[in-house]
Design a protein around this motif. Structure first.
Motif, PDB file in Angstrom:
ATOM      1  N   TRP A 202       0.846  -1.272   0.160  1.00  0.00           N
ATOM      2  CA  TRP A 202       0.046  -0.010  -0.032  1.00  0.00           C
ATOM      3  C   TRP A 202       0.755   1.109   0.147  1.00  0.00           C
ATOM      4  N   GLN A 203       1.094   1.809  -1.047  1.00  0.00           N
ATOM      5  CA  GLN A 203       1.897   2.868  -1.173  1.00  0.00           C
ATOM      6  C   GLN A 203       1.289   3.947  -2.597  1.00  0.00           C
ATOM      7  N   PRO A 204       0.128   4.274  -2.097  1.00  0.00           N
ATOM      8  CA  PRO A 204      -0.852   5.031  -3.096  1.00  0.00           C
ATOM      9  C   PRO A 204      -0.580   6.403  -3.202  1.00  0.00           C
ATOM     10  N   LEU A 205      -0.987   6.924  -4.366  1.00  0.00           N
ATOM     11  CA  LEU A 205      -1.099   8.509  -4.426  1.00  0.00           C
ATOM     12  C   LEU A 205      -2.064   9.095  -3.335  1.00  0.00           C
ATOM     13  N   GLY A 206      -3.114   8.662  -3.182  1.00  0.00           N
ATOM     14  CA  GLY A 206      -4.079   9.136  -2.323  1.00  0.00           C
ATOM     15  C   GLY A 206      -4.778   8.213  -1.619  1.00  0.00           C
ATOM     16  N   MET A 207      -5.771   8.238  -0.890  1.00  0.00           N
ATOM     17  CA  MET A 207      -6.581   7.502   0.079  1.00  0.00           C
ATOM     18  C   MET A 207      -5.819   6.639   0.975  1.00  0.00           C
ATOM     19  N   ARG A 208      -4.786   7.297   1.668  1.00  0.00           N
ATOM     20  CA  ARG A 208      -3.800   6.693   2.110  1.00  0.00           C
ATOM     21  C   ARG A 208      -4.290   6.052   3.453  1.00  0.00           C
ATOM     22  N   SER A 209      -5.083   6.792   4.351  1.00  0.00           N
ATOM     23  CA  SER A 209      -5.811   6.033   5.532  1.00  0.00           C
ATOM     24  C   SER A 209      -6.866   5.124   5.233  1.00  0.00           C
ATOM     25  N   SER A 210      -7.074   4.836   4.241  1.00  0.00           N
ATOM     26  CA  SER A 210      -8.045   3.597   4.078  1.00  0.00           C
ATOM     27  C   SER A 210      -7.165   2.163   4.271  1.00  0.00           C
ATOM     28  N   VAL A 211      -6.013   2.299   3.969  1.00  0.00           N
ATOM     29  CA  VAL A 211      -5.002   1.187   4.470  1.00  0.00           C
ATOM     30  C   VAL A 211      -5.271  -0.136   3.958  1.00  0.00           C
ATOM     31  N   SER A 212      -5.426   0.098   2.413  1.00  0.00           N
ATOM     32  CA  SER A 212      -5.657  -1.178   1.791  1.00  0.00           C
ATOM     33  C   SER A 212      -4.656  -1.991   1.546  1.00  0.00           C
ATOM     34  N   TYR A 213      -4.123  -2.806   2.642  1.00  0.00           N
ATOM     35  CA  TYR A 213      -3.291  -3.803   2.294  1.00  0.00           C
ATOM     36  C   TYR A 213      -3.638  -4.962   1.508  1.00  0.00           C
ATOM     37  N   ARG A 214      -2.412  -5.663   1.347  1.00  0.00           N
ATOM     38  CA  ARG A 214      -2.379  -7.025   0.786  1.00  0.00           C
ATOM     39  C   ARG A 214      -2.733  -7.829   2.224  1.00  0.00           C
ATOM     40  N   ILE A 215      -3.397  -8.705   2.067  1.00  0.00           N
ATOM     41  CA  ILE A 215      -3.865  -9.803   3.321  1.00  0.00           C
ATOM     42  C   ILE A 215      -3.735 -11.148   2.716  1.00  0.00           C
ATOM     43  N   ASP A 216      -2.843 -12.015   3.415  1.00  0.00           N
ATOM     44  CA  ASP A 216      -2.626 -13.375   3.074  1.00  0.00           C
ATOM     45  C   ASP A 216      -3.588 -14.366   3.966  1.00  0.00           C
ATOM     46  N   PHE A 217      -4.630 -14.956   3.688  1.00  0.00           N
ATOM     47  CA  PHE A 217      -5.388 -16.026   4.455  1.00  0.00           C
ATOM     48  C   PHE A 217      -5.090 -17.251   4.634  1.00  0.00           C
ATOM     49  N   THR A 218      -3.548 -17.589   4.097  1.00  0.00           N
ATOM     50  CA  THR A 218      -3.347 -18.878   3.924  1.00  0.00           C
ATOM     51  C   THR A 218      -3.173 -19.321   5.588  1.00  0.00           C
ATOM     52  N   GLY A 219      -3.891 -20.825   5.885  1.00  0.00           N
ATOM     53  CA  GLY A 219      -3.917 -21.212   7.084  1.00  0.00           C
ATOM     54  C   GLY A 219      -5.251 -21.169   7.967  1.00  0.00           C
ATOM     55  N   ILE A 220      -5.898 -20.135   7.687  1.00  0.00           N
ATOM     56  CA  ILE A 220      -7.029 -19.665   8.357  1.00  0.00           C
ATOM     57  C   ILE A 220      -8.165 -20.582   8.347  1.00  0.00           C
ATOM     58  N   GLU A 221      -8.781 -21.111   9.270  1.00  0.00           N
ATOM     59  CA  GLU A 221      -9.745 -22.175   9.198  1.00  0.00           C
ATOM     60  C   GLU A 221     -11.240 -21.623   9.419  1.00  0.00           C
ATOM     61  N   ILE A 222     -12.046 -21.910   9.026  1.00  0.00           N
ATOM     62  CA  ILE A 222     -13.392 -21.326   9.547  1.00  0.00           C
ATOM     63  C   ILE A 222     -14.427 -22.610   9.214  1.00  0.00           C
ATOM     64  N   GLU A 223     -15.837 -22.315   9.660  1.00  0.00           N
ATOM     65  CA  GLU A 223     -16.831 -23.445   9.733  1.00  0.00           C
ATOM     66  C   GLU A 223     -17.838 -23.102   8.692  1.00  0.00           C
ATOM     67  N   GLN A 224     -18.869 -24.058   8.559  1.00  0.00           N
ATOM     68  CA  GLN A 224     -19.876 -23.891   7.707  1.00  0.00           C
ATOM     69  C   GLN A 224     -20.774 -22.551   7.917  1.00  0.00           C
ATOM     70  N   ALA A 225     -20.728 -22.162   9.261  1.00  0.00           N
ATOM     71  CA  ALA A 225     -21.485 -21.398   9.594  1.00  0.00           C
ATOM     72  C   ALA A 225     -20.879 -19.750   9.204  1.00  0.00           C
ATOM     73  N   ASP A 226     -19.775 -19.935   8.796  1.00  0.00           N
ATOM     74  CA  ASP A 226     -18.990 -18.621   8.202  1.00  0.00           C
ATOM     75  C   ASP A 226     -19.072 -18.344   6.894  1.00  0.00           C
ATOM     76  N   LEU A 227     -19.629 -19.331   6.124  1.00  0.00           N
ATOM     77  CA  LEU A 227     -19.938 -18.999   4.790  1.00  0.00           C
ATOM     78  C   LEU A 227     -21.230 -18.350   4.559  1.00  0.00           C
ATOM     79  N   LEU A 228     -21.258 -17.362   3.724  1.00  0.00           N
ATOM     80  CA  LEU A 228     -22.438 -16.472   3.121  1.00  0.00           C
ATOM     81  C   LEU A 228     -23.141 -16.926   1.905  1.00  0.00           C
ATOM     82  N   GLY A 229     -24.305 -17.365   2.097  1.00  0.00           N
ATOM     83  CA  GLY A 229     -25.109 -17.671   0.841  1.00  0.00           C
ATOM     84  C   GLY A 229     -24.505 -18.936  -0.127  1.00  0.00           C
ATOM     85  N   GLN A 230     -24.540 -18.989  -1.300  1.00  0.00           N
ATOM     86  CA  GLN A 230     -24.364 -20.121  -2.114  1.00  0.00           C
ATOM     87  C   GLN A 230     -23.162 -19.641  -3.037  1.00  0.00           C
ATOM     88  N   PRO A 231     -22.649 -20.660  -3.736  1.00  0.00           N
ATOM     89  CA  PRO A 231     -21.511 -20.334  -4.532  1.00  0.00           C
ATOM     90  C   PRO A 231     -22.049 -19.577  -5.578  1.00  0.00           C
TER      91      PRO A 231
END
Length: 391
Positions: A202-231
């Motif tokens: 995140w090294q933008p021209l503007g909108m700096r405080s939107s802190v729009s980083y890259r986030i790696d979710f590898t290894g995160i585990e969730i449950e069925q109840a965390d899925l929203l809607g259908q594919p």
């Protein structure tokens, strides 16, 4: 990963929406605007601003009343709210719009139990939601591992709010089970291991405080109840493309902020009597007001067409026209403001320089050319005359 929104500091009861035209609303927006320069940084989140929004009840402003089920806002009112928050601080407006987007998707696709839990996250706990869909080649996969559990692999980019969002809605390719497709899920951040954030992205021209980083979710585990809607629900129309009117509203707020900053600066320089400055201000005024008319029409027509059913193509096309028109309006307002204030007005600590950077960056939304082509396809395929097209 979870960051707490500050509790109210003045003893006021939380959760009650402010009247949108009240003095409280004006004071809130003034505070957000005055604090904007303090967080104009790649690594600073506007925490105070979202504490104030939570205190005012605006995090849950789109949620139906628990007792009556009544929706508190029409779409046109919501767009005006988004515009006003964007005028105060475009980064805050962007993150707030993502929060509203996530709540809308929950309202559309969640089960009753999920709605109770996630809406309580907003009403009781003042948690922030967002929608993170953008990715590069190492995008997210949601791997079914059995017993109703799923393991994530891959990263998202442009994650606005980054580690300050307590309930990110992310999308990914569902694999390994009986169902396939593009699946939404909501990450309960306090119940999973920490994710890896790359703030170097995140090294933008503007909108700096939107802190729009890259986030790696590898290894995160969730449950069925965390899925929203259908594919593939995420891309269902008119909700996917029709939502463009919300970010267009925030953008128009940026144009209004430029207008206000320009007029204030000219008054401080005693230049408002200049005939050329008045002409530029006049042009900025009618451009911005035409944007307001687009928002009003888009909001009222969207609600009417959704109520009548079977109008998805019309809703999407009108949203595409609205975002295109407002982008053009902003692009015309910006050079008028530049010529009005000159080099001296473009220097910090005046707000013009920051607002200009933020709006320039925020206007770069995905697929502008394809959006315009979709409008052309609709009007060439539809045989109604011009008067009847949008009735």
């Amino acid at each position: 990963m979870e960051t707490t929104i500050p509790a109210p500091s003045n003893g006021q009861k939380t959760g009650t929406p402010v009247e949108l035209d009240s003095r409280r609303m004006a004071d809130l927006l003034k505070r957000i605007a005055e604090a904007a320069a303090q967080t104009d940084d790649d690594k600073l989140f506007p925490t105070d601003a979202f504490g104030w929004l939570a205190e005012a009840g605006l995090l849950g402003i789109t949620l139906a009343d628990d007792k009556t089920g009544k929706q508190p806002l029409g779409t046109d009112q919501l767009l005006q709210l988004l515009k006003r928050i964007g005028a105060a601080n475009l980064s805050v407006g962007r993150i707030y719009e993502g929060h509203i987007n996530a709540l809308n998707l929950i309202d559309l696709y969640a089960s009753p139990d999920q709605k109770r839990e996630w809406f309580a996250d907003v009403k009781k706990h003042k948690r922030l939601f967002s929608v993170w869909n953008t990715q590069a080649g190492d995008g997210v996969k949601i791997q079914a591992v059995g017993d109703g559990r799923y393991r994530l692999e891959g990263a998202k980019t442009f994650c606005s709010g980054a580690g300050w969002i307590q309930r990110p809605l992310i999308t990914g390719e569902l694999v390994g089970g009986s169902q396939k497709g593009w699946q939404m899920c909501i990450i309960p951040t306090e119940r999973v291991k920490d994710v890896q954030q790359d703030d170097r992205f995140w090294q933008p021209l503007g909108m700096r405080s939107s802190v729009s980083y890259r986030i790696d979710f590898t290894g995160i585990e969730i449950e069925q109840a965390d899925l929203l809607g259908q594919p593939d629900d995420y891309y269902r129309q008119p909700y996917f493309s029709g939502g463009a009117i919300r970010f267009a509203a925030v953008q128009l707020g940026g144009a209004e902020a430029l207008f206000d900053a320009t007029r204030t600066y000219l008054a401080s320089m005693k230049r408002t009597d200049d005939v050329f400055q008045r002409t530029r201000l006049a042009e900025m005024t009618w451009l911005i007001e035409s944007g307001n008319q687009w928002l009003t029409a888009a909001g009222t027509k969207t609600d009417a067409w959704q109520a009548s059913g079977g109008q998805a193509d019309k809703i999407v096309t009108y949203a595409n026209m609205t975002r295109t028109a407002i982008e053009e309006i902003c692009l015309r307002v910006m050079p008028l403001a530049e010529r009005s204030v000159g080099a001296r007005g473009l220097m910090r600590p005046l707000p013009f320089e920051r607002i200009h950077r933020d709006l320039t960056f925020y206007l770069r939304q995905p697929a502008p050319d394809a959006t315009l082509l979709d409008v052309g396809r609709y009007v060439t395929d539809n045989q109604l005359d011009a008067y009847e097209l949008w009735r």
